[in-house]
Design an enzyme around this catalytic site. Sequence first.
Site, PDB file in Angstrom:
ATOM      1  N   ASP A  33      -6.117  -7.383  57.489  1.00 24.12           N
ATOM      2  CA  ASP A  33      -7.124  -7.378  56.450  1.00 24.12           C
ATOM      3  C   ASP A  33      -8.455  -6.872  57.007  1.00 24.12           C
ATOM      4  O   ASP A  33      -8.830  -7.190  58.120  1.00 24.12           O
ATOM      5  CB  ASP A  33      -7.282  -8.814  55.932  1.00 24.12           C
ATOM      6  CG  ASP A  33      -8.043  -8.864  54.633  1.00 24.12           C
ATOM      7  OD1 ASP A  33      -7.494  -8.382  53.633  1.00 24.12           O
ATOM      8  OD2 ASP A  33      -9.176  -9.365  54.641  1.00 24.12           O
ATOM      9  N   GLU A  56      -5.296  -2.671  55.896  1.00 19.78           N
ATOM     10  CA  GLU A  56      -6.019  -2.712  54.643  1.00 19.78           C
ATOM     11  C   GLU A  56      -7.366  -2.068  54.906  1.00 19.78           C
ATOM     12  O   GLU A  56      -8.263  -2.687  55.448  1.00 19.78           O
ATOM     13  CB  GLU A  56      -6.225  -4.139  54.137  1.00 19.78           C
ATOM     14  CG  GLU A  56      -6.804  -4.151  52.730  1.00 19.78           C
ATOM     15  CD  GLU A  56      -8.047  -5.003  52.555  1.00 19.78           C
ATOM     16  OE1 GLU A  56      -8.653  -5.407  53.557  1.00 19.78           O
ATOM     17  OE2 GLU A  56      -8.412  -5.244  51.398  1.00 19.78           O
TER      18      GLU A  56
END
Lengths: 615, 455
Positions: free
Chosen positions: A254, A296
């Site tokens: 992330d 991401e």
Amino acid sequence: MSERNEHGQSHEDVAPDHALVGLEDTPHTGEAVEPDGTFVEPHSEDFAHAEQAPENPEWFKRAVFYEVLVRAFADSDGDGTGDLRGLADKLDYLEWLGVDCLWLPPFYASPLRDGGYDISDFRAVLPEFGTVDDFVHLLEEAHSRGIRVITDLVLNHTSDAHPWFQASRQDPDGPYGDFYVWSDDDSAYSDARIIFVDTESSNWTYDPVRGQFYWHRFFSHQPDLNFENPAVREAMLDVLRFWLEIGIDGFRLDAVPYLFEEEGTNCENLPRTHEYLKEVRATVDREFPGRVLLAEANQWPADVVEYFGDPEVGGDECHMAFHFPLMPRIFMAVRRESRFPISEILAQTPAIPDGTQWGIFLRNHDELTLEMVTDDERDYMYREYAKDPRMKANIGIRRRLAPLLENDRNQLELFTAMLLSLPGSPVLYYGDEIGMGDNIWLGDRDAVRTPMQWSPDRNAGFSRSDPGRVYLPPIMDPTYGYEAINVEAQQGSDASLLNWTRRMIAVRREHPAFAEGEFVDLGGSNPSVLAYERIWRRPDGELDVVLCINNLSRFPQPVELNLGEHQGRVPVELTGRVRFPRIGELPYLLTLPGHGFYWFQLVESDDDGERRSMA
Amino acid sequence: MSELIDQVAAALPEWLPTQRWFGGKDREITAVRPLASTTILEGDPLLVHLVVEVEQDDRSESYQLLIGRRDEQVPDVPASASIPGTDGLVYEASGDADLTCQLLDLIAGGESIGDLRFESEPGAELDTGLRGHPISSEQSNTSLVYGSQYILKLFRKLTPGTNKDLLLHRALREVGSEHMADPLGSISGRLGDDVVTFGMLQRFMPDAADGWVMATTSVRDFMADTSGLPPEELGGDFAGEAYRLGRAVADVHADLARALGTEEADATQLEQTVEAMLQRLDRVVGDVPDLAQHTDGLAAAFRAVSDVPTPITVQPVHGDLHLGQVLRTLQGWLLLDFEGEPAASSAERAALRSPLRDVAGMLRSFDYAAQQLLVGLPEDEEQSERAAAWADRNRSAFCDGYAKAAGHDPRDSAVLLRAFELDKAVYEVSYEHANRRDWLVVPLTSITRLMTEGS
């Protein structure tokens, strides 16, 4: 006796794990402290390890991913919240659907101020979801069905409840004193944009305990880790090792663009960030071959490809990355009845290294992400899809696929067909396969996080708890409510969206061209028709050519395709095996109904159109 | 050989008027004379390049033909290509890919046959061995697409001198224009004592869709909507594209000015322009009584141009700009076909024009796109208003884009722009009256609107 801070606490007064909630009975970080001040953290040896799924180093290139929120899928213990055991109980359904890999958003210990992306202990499971042992059970059950599991790992920051941060703020000279980015003032890195513009006014927040500012790219309760510190870099590698040893198949990393900071830059995509990712990748390849890293990075494709690493060696950073700008453009293209928004973004997407793959999606647990569209386009998307102001959140739109498309079955099929045939591994969002609705009156991003609708029974079959205990009410409106829309009813109906989706996933699986074929946009004079080929060279040297034609208009359309290169081949429609007229020298004429699409395989004309997958 | 040519020439007065590209359908053909013939391919099949002079009373025009003859195999061409009254299978051969594949290879090889010169443009590297197929949308010329890579436009009606389309494309390439398809080669020869351009080879854009189709897609979406929302609120809004198109047209004007220079038109030249517009008005009013009610207003609009301060900057322009002459590619908008109006004389086509002519042409085209769905339907005020709303929005967006790139807003030259637009509309009235009576309502509606707005 240490010096007292303004809250009247001393360092000794506060255990480093004091901010962790509900982990008293389970191994967790900071439950004990070594004499040098470092924490005792759980080790993977403390737990069982799951058997691995069948070996296939490039499995991710052909996989169909399914994003599932543990909280929302199935509740095994009747407490109103979905859990890891509940998810494990539903694996037969996911296997039946054709899912190859589950993507679980974070299930770590967390104060849940950011949907679990505020991790307070990387080595413990959020108690309401279960335990590390329950996760091992899920992995075992999934792997035995050939299903892999990846989860989010936030490298960039922790929750402010993490024992590391608690130690860092209290003891600047201790082993964790340098784990975060501290500064005496808030003037540094002023060129970095503020991402959560609705809630944050600065990337710096003052901490009265330490008497300094700390750096955070997201919420102020999520301090950024200091990757300049070698101990942080090693500590995060150890977090990866912990889960990989237990048996997880990979991570969605992330917020990767933000790991490092550098004065005079926007602090995104810095070379040192890439350097560290190479180190992470090398560690995974060396110690856990076959596991994947998915970046991401909500950036333009030309910047995102950097996260695949060096193309010369087939990529040496992340195996996968999400293609963010494609998704809003799919919506835009259909609303404009024009292929250009899609064709353009794909033309601007650079080639990616051999050993890598895009991840593509229509919807996920966040809003319809609008960061990667221009201002013009963003205004447009708002107008089109968020007629009610409550549907806007940050700079996105929080709707599920079916309500975004006004529950139009033709459009749902068209969008899904494009998701399954455009370049990249498709990521389905739980519930979209049955056309679940949303509840925009729920706060924050919860509109699209309601319980999975399994049956018309109480609580949609999601939980046997008292309805008042369910973490969010299931959808109950007449159109999308669980009495109308649920897995049980749709499994029983051959014409349901669920069975249609399952068949399309099966067709996709038969043709590796969908997953790995070269993408060729066929253009053409009708701007409302998006036609492309996926061309894949089979191991026997023959070409597997798949032709996908999508009518983005609500009206019927003709299209003349230049298929001269395939003269003599015969298009065989892939869902019904119907043979269409042979391709000649002149443009190939087809007509499509409104929002219709075709998938063809182009076979040699003497070929009887048998299935030609044979990977 | 000469026997074949004579037979063809004798058959042409009957055959030519059946061809879409033939521009002299308004009068009887009194004679067809072969001017030059060149054998490109000997034997069977045979391919001959033929130039004929077509005489229609006092008018005489030259046309280019490709003549094929086969003894053995029947060619794969439409029946309309076959030229009756000849021995054996003789036909116009631009649709015969077996024969036209020669043309690309000859250009790539830089060959000459007789007076025919096949040349590639400097720096162009051409793939050979591709087969060419005619595109169906062409009107006054014939274009062959080779393997999705190249397009060869064969000019049917010939004008002496190097073709304007080729000249302007070359000029745009010189200055690195981004809004045109690269010229890659040409076929030239002689027409009497003059050089003449027979064909131009360009890069083909398989990913492109033309502006008319793009715009009418948006109109279709808008007119089918039942919510009553304005165009900017609906999914198919075209204003973004219209804006970018405006920028592209302004860029091309700047590129042409940079490559070929500009001139100043003085009051005398302006007066000639006014005179030409008034003459056209006179002519058309005579033919189309519906226009009579606007005569005074139109004449006043044209005469107002006399008071525009001179000098006015003029330069080479596109000359026949409309949505069908622009292509949307993945990289942006391109302009096509710099030949000028097909009906204009070569002197008119060569004349320097105000760039506002092109702007006016495009504004007219937005009106056409907006109204085309209403043609042939009973009058419906609400739908007409919606069409006008679509046109307004996109005409403005186009001008905004043009102004952004050019640094000056064409709407600031209101008198000229209005006159040019009305002049174009008068031309359209005459065209629609002669060819498509149903469509007459489109320019007439626009004229009514422009007259109302202007008063």
